[in-house]
Design a protein around this motif. Structure first.
Motif, PDB file in Angstrom:
ATOM      1  N   ALA A 209      65.838  22.350  54.054  1.00 37.10           N
ATOM      2  CA  ALA A 209      66.237  21.188  52.851  1.00 37.10           C
ATOM      3  C   ALA A 209      65.193  20.481  52.350  1.00 37.10           C
ATOM      4  N   ILE A 210      64.533  20.782  51.134  1.00 38.11           N
ATOM      5  CA  ILE A 210      63.621  20.323  50.301  1.00 38.11           C
ATOM      6  C   ILE A 210      63.886  20.153  48.915  1.00 38.11           C
ATOM      7  N   PRO A 211      63.509  18.948  48.207  1.00 41.57           N
ATOM      8  CA  PRO A 211      63.659  18.542  46.879  1.00 41.57           C
ATOM      9  C   PRO A 211      63.915  19.643  45.957  1.00 41.57           C
ATOM     10  N   ALA A 212      62.880  20.846  46.237  1.00 40.43           N
ATOM     11  CA  ALA A 212      62.832  21.890  45.136  1.00 40.43           C
ATOM     12  C   ALA A 212      64.066  22.497  44.832  1.00 40.43           C
ATOM     13  N   TYR A 213      65.032  22.395  45.960  1.00 37.20           N
ATOM     14  CA  TYR A 213      66.529  23.336  45.785  1.00 37.20           C
ATOM     15  C   TYR A 213      67.409  22.264  45.248  1.00 37.20           C
ATOM     16  N   GLU A 214      67.104  21.225  44.735  1.00 36.40           N
ATOM     17  CA  GLU A 214      68.199  20.202  44.618  1.00 36.40           C
ATOM     18  C   GLU A 214      68.810  20.697  43.012  1.00 36.40           C
ATOM     19  N   LYS A 215      67.958  21.006  42.167  1.00 42.07           N
ATOM     20  CA  LYS A 215      68.172  21.264  40.602  1.00 42.07           C
ATOM     21  C   LYS A 215      69.146  22.536  40.865  1.00 42.07           C
ATOM     22  N   ILE A 216      68.572  23.612  41.575  1.00 36.41           N
ATOM     23  CA  ILE A 216      69.403  24.763  41.886  1.00 36.41           C
ATOM     24  C   ILE A 216      70.624  24.513  42.220  1.00 36.41           C
ATOM     25  N   THR A 217      71.051  23.506  43.155  1.00 39.15           N
ATOM     26  CA  THR A 217      72.332  23.234  43.645  1.00 39.15           C
ATOM     27  C   THR A 217      73.158  22.506  42.742  1.00 39.15           C
ATOM     28  N   GLU A 218      72.326  21.620  41.941  1.00 40.07           N
ATOM     29  CA  GLU A 218      73.296  21.145  41.064  1.00 40.07           C
ATOM     30  C   GLU A 218      73.579  21.917  39.957  1.00 40.07           C
ATOM     31  N   ASN A 219      72.921  22.932  39.470  1.00 39.47           N
ATOM     32  CA  ASN A 219      73.400  23.847  38.442  1.00 39.47           C
ATOM     33  C   ASN A 219      74.351  24.777  38.957  1.00 39.47           C
ATOM     34  N   ALA A 220      74.552  25.149  40.350  1.00 38.16           N
ATOM     35  CA  ALA A 220      75.523  25.957  41.092  1.00 38.16           C
ATOM     36  C   ALA A 220      76.544  25.051  41.104  1.00 38.16           C
ATOM     37  N   GLU A 221      76.696  23.702  41.322  1.00 34.16           N
ATOM     38  CA  GLU A 221      77.682  22.896  41.526  1.00 34.16           C
ATOM     39  C   GLU A 221      78.565  22.770  39.967  1.00 34.16           C
ATOM     40  N   ASN A 222      77.751  22.518  38.995  1.00 30.60           N
ATOM     41  CA  ASN A 222      78.139  22.381  37.598  1.00 30.60           C
ATOM     42  C   ASN A 222      78.909  23.617  37.269  1.00 30.60           C
ATOM     43  N   THR A 223      78.144  24.898  37.565  1.00 26.90           N
ATOM     44  CA  THR A 223      79.150  26.216  37.152  1.00 26.90           C
ATOM     45  C   THR A 223      80.298  26.333  37.915  1.00 26.90           C
TER      46      THR A 223
END
Length: 321
Positions: free
Chosen positions: A55-69
């Motif tokens: 769990a690091i901030p680097a993965y937050e944008k990836i998570t956000e993009n997956a969530e939107n899709t």
């Protein structure tokens, strides 16, 4: 230049920096540091799980993009990660998702061989599994999403070669020694530097996915080799540590990083990072969901979904290092 041996003021700076980051708004789906994702209700739409290495901030944008899709396709996501890179926690998270009978799992395995049995268990129970960022090639996973990590390491070597004119001294920071992607990146980097340049690799240090250890190791390397020309980062954690240290001490040396995140791209603009070798990380979240959707609908997907490699630079360097 030797760094001060007393670090109390530096860690005060680090605390304030991390506090500032923590106060920023969270992405739609935050990383859940738990081995027990929330229970899936009956009579529901498709549910996919994503398991990060840590769990690091680097993965937050990836998570956000997956969530939107996923949201656009009426898919629910279970996103989870160990607090720090941890094999046992990843296995527990996988077991929990298998028990809940999710419709697909995407995982970046911290250890490809140790995770293979539980990946195989999921596939054998009808749950498709794909890997992203780092692979488990000997498992029954259906596909790997990411770039060729050996070639990524070579591209980092080429960028270093161009920057230093084929000569100089570099230090290398990386994450877990067992992680397949990091092994390949290091191999590609060293193969290129040893065969194509006269650049000397002074040291390679591992942070095990811990930013505090990455900071300590980098400080120690700087003190041991004050005349180094560049620091090469093979993972997000090493890059984050270098940004904090370069800001704190105002170091005037090159930093070349593998992996692009908003934080690292900002550091590129601000001068803490010189060059980034990106694997188009901003596409991972979307490609994960699209691949799992295709598999859940009975489609065959490629064994590797290559996201490609891109070199990012601010532009011609005006400073003399």
């Amino acid at each position: 230049m030797l760094l001060p041996k007393r670090r109390s003021w530096f860690f005060m700076f680090l605390f304030l920096a991390l506090f500032t980051v923590s106060c920023q708004s969270a992405p739609p789906t935050s990383l859940v540091n738990s081995s027990e994702p929330s229970t899936i209700p009956s009579n529901r739409d498709r549910v996919f799980g994503i398991i990060f290495p840590m769990a690091i901030p680097a993965y937050e944008k990836i998570t956000e993009n997956a969530e939107n899709t996923a949201k656009a396709a009426n898919i629910r996501l279970l996103v989870s990660a160990p607090d720090e890179a941890n094999l046992e926690q990843q296995i527990r998270i996988m077991e929990s998702m298998i028990k809940q009978k999710v419709d697909g799992i995407a995982i970046a395995p911290v250890n490809p061989e140790a995770l293979a049995p539980v990946i195989n268990k999921a596939v054998e129970q009808g749950i498709p599994v794909i890997c992203f960022e780092t692979d488990s090639p000997n498992s029954k996973r259906l596909s790997y999403i990411g770039a060729d990590n050996y070639d990524t390491g070579r591209q980092l070597g080429k960028a270093t070669d161009l920057l230093l004119g084929g000569k100089g001294m570099v230090m290398v920071g990386t994450g877990m020694s067992e992680m397949f992607s990091l092994k390949e990146r290091l191999e590609g980097l060293l193969d290129y530097l040893n065969s194509e340049t006269e650049i000397e690799v002074l040291e390679v240090r591992y942070n095990d996915g811990r930013e505090d250890l990455a900071i300590t190791e980098l400080e120690d390397m700087i003190n041991a080799h004050p005349h180094f020309n560049a620091f090469l980062s093979l993972d997000f954690v090493s890059s984050s540590a270098s940004i904090l240290i370069w800001k704190a001490y105002g170091l005037n040396r090159y930093v070349l990083s593998i992996g692009s995140t908003p934080n690292i791209e900002e550091a590129l603009l601000n001068g803490q990072v010189t060059s980034i070798i990106s694997q188009y990380e901003n596409q991972w979240g979307r490609k994960i969901i699209e691949a799992l959707m295709k598999v859940s609908e009975g489609e065959i997907i490629p064994e590797m979904i290559d996201t490609g490699i891109l070199k990012l630079e601010k532009g011609p360097q005006d400073d003399q290092r």
